[in-house]
Write an enzyme that holds these catalytic residues in place. Structure first.
Site: not given
Ligand code: NAD
Ligand code: TYD
Length: 338
Positions: A60, A84, A125-127, A150, A154
């Site tokens: 992207i 990321e 994200t809520d973060e 991160y 965002k």
């Molecule tokens: P993920 O890390 O599992 O997947 C990210 C994907 O993006 C991967 O397939 C990667 O190859 C692709 N990618 C990374 N950089 C890229 C680039 N420059 N160009 C094209 N593709 C690229 O992430 P996820 O957990 O599926 O999260 C997806 C989205 O949701 C993110 O924007 C994240 O901030 C948001 N989000 C995630 C959570 C969660 O709990 N995982 C919660 C709220 C919001």
């Molecule tokens: P994570 O899954 O990395 O999500 P986020 O940081 O985006 O909330 O972590 C969830 C919670 O778990 C966070 O408070 C950090 C904690 N955590 C551990 O205690 N041990 C671990 O090895 C990881 C990856 C996360």
């Protein structure tokens, strides 16, 4: 409806693609994913031959490679998942987070505007709201106060999306969701890390006192909410999405212990994450009142199904854990003597 889904080989983006191809007959999807360590074509196995789907291995951040995908003006929407996404990696090195999450979002916004894409949904994200104390909830008007590279990247992306709305009246919507869990989540995140370590007889690194709180939502509830916002959300608006499901990390670990039948000694207290946000909790009244969305998957049932998925898909996560992931794991947890 033709949609560019970015990041569709990751955890949530691939759930979106599988769900849309299963549920929306006239959907066409162009999956723009540069296949970083977190992407995995196996996440859409069984869907990749569908004539309504195609994958473009493009970043992207690569304006020139993206432009032809927009140029025929047939795209109806962009859903931007690509990012990321792991806080611990952003603490090691923040630059890739700025490049993809900030610059990549701006490039997508500009192309969507140039080629008159009717809607741009940005997955946030809520973060971005920072950390809560013992009480209170994040609403859409809570000021942004991110604490990790991160979440700061965002938040910057969110500001660019809102700037496109205010400056150009571009049709944008933002979703801010709490922590997701479910199948196909990369085993660096808490739940898949603990489940797969448990299945391999490895310990569970619990950061600090284990009392940090997250609001867990099943990934399928998240993508249903995204679809509602895409199709019915109001332009320029932000929608929080949460599970009404606050759990401390210790409580999550104890529940997993019960499901997997493991002793409490599997948990090992390790050094805390730097700048570790204490508590996240979402007020999702707006999406419920305006669009009628509610989470459908109860936590304990969702967690059991998730554990069962990792039990029956060991090839999926073993392939990841045997690759470059090992270097990451050694770097992240080596000092903890796990
Ligand atoms: P993920 O890390 O599992 O997947 C990210 C994907 O993006 C991967 O397939 C990667 O190859 C692709 N990618 C990374 N950089 C890229 C680039 N420059 N160009 C094209 N593709 C690229 O992430 P996820 O957990 O599926 O999260 C997806 C989205 O949701 C993110 O924007 C994240 O901030 C948001 N989000 C995630 C959570 C969660 O709990 N995982 C919660 C709220 C919001
Ligand atoms: P994570 O899954 O990395 O999500 P986020 O940081 O985006 O909330 O972590 C969830 C919670 O778990 C966070 O408070 C950090 C904690 N955590 C551990 O205690 N041990 C671990 O090895 C990881 C990856 C996360």
């Amino acid at each position: 409806m033709k949609i560019i889904v970015t990041g569709g080989l990751g955890f949530i983006g691939s759930q979106m693609i599988r769900w849309a191809l299963d549920t929306v007959p006239d959907v066409q999807i162009i999956n723009v994913d540069s296949l970083t360590y977190a992407g995995n074509p196996a996440n859409v196995a069984g869907y990749s031959e569908d004539p309504r789907y195609r994958w473009e291995a493009v970043s992207i951040t690569d304006h020139d490679a993206l432009e032809p995908l927009f140029a025929d003006r047939s795209v109806d929407a962009v859903i931007n998942f690509a990012a990321e996404s792991h806080v611990d990696r952003s603490i090691m090195s923040g630059a890739p987070f700025v490049t993809t999450n900030v610059l990549g979002t701006q490039i997508l916004l500009e192309l969507a505007r140039k080629y008159h894409v009717p809607r741009f949904l940005h997955v946030s994200t809520d973060e971005v709201y920072g950390s809560l104390g013992a009480t209170g909830l994040f609403s859409e008007t809570t000021p942004l106060n991110p604490n990790s590279p991160y979440s700061a990247s965002k938040a910057a992306a969110d500001m660019l999306v809102l700037a496109a709305f205010r400056t150009h009246q571009q049709d944008v919507v933002i979703t801010r969701c709490s922590n997701n869990y479910g199948p196909y989540q990369f085993p660096e995140k808490l739940i898949p890390l603990f489940v797969t370590n448990g299945l391999e007889g490895q310990p569970w690194p619990l950061y600090g006192d284990g009392l940090n709180v997250r609001d867990w939502l099943h990934v399928s509830d998240h993508v249903r909410a995204i679809w509602m916002v895409l199709t019915e959300g109001h332009r320029g608006e932000i929608y929080n999405i949460g599970g009404h499901n606050e759990q401390s990390n210790r409580a999550v670990a104890e529940e997993l212990q019960r499901i997997l039948g493991l002793p409490s000694s599997v948990m090992v207290a390790v050094k805390d994450r730097l700048g570790h946000d204490r508590r996240y909790a979402i007020d999702s009244q707006k999406i419920t009142k305006e669009l009628g969305w509610e989470p459908l998957i109860p936590w304990q049932e969702g967690l059991r199904q998730t554990v069962s998925w990792y039990q029956t898909h060991q090839n999926w996560w073993k392939a990841i854990k045997s690759g470059s992931y090992r270097d990451y794991y050694a770097h992240q947890y080596g000092a903890c003597n796990l």
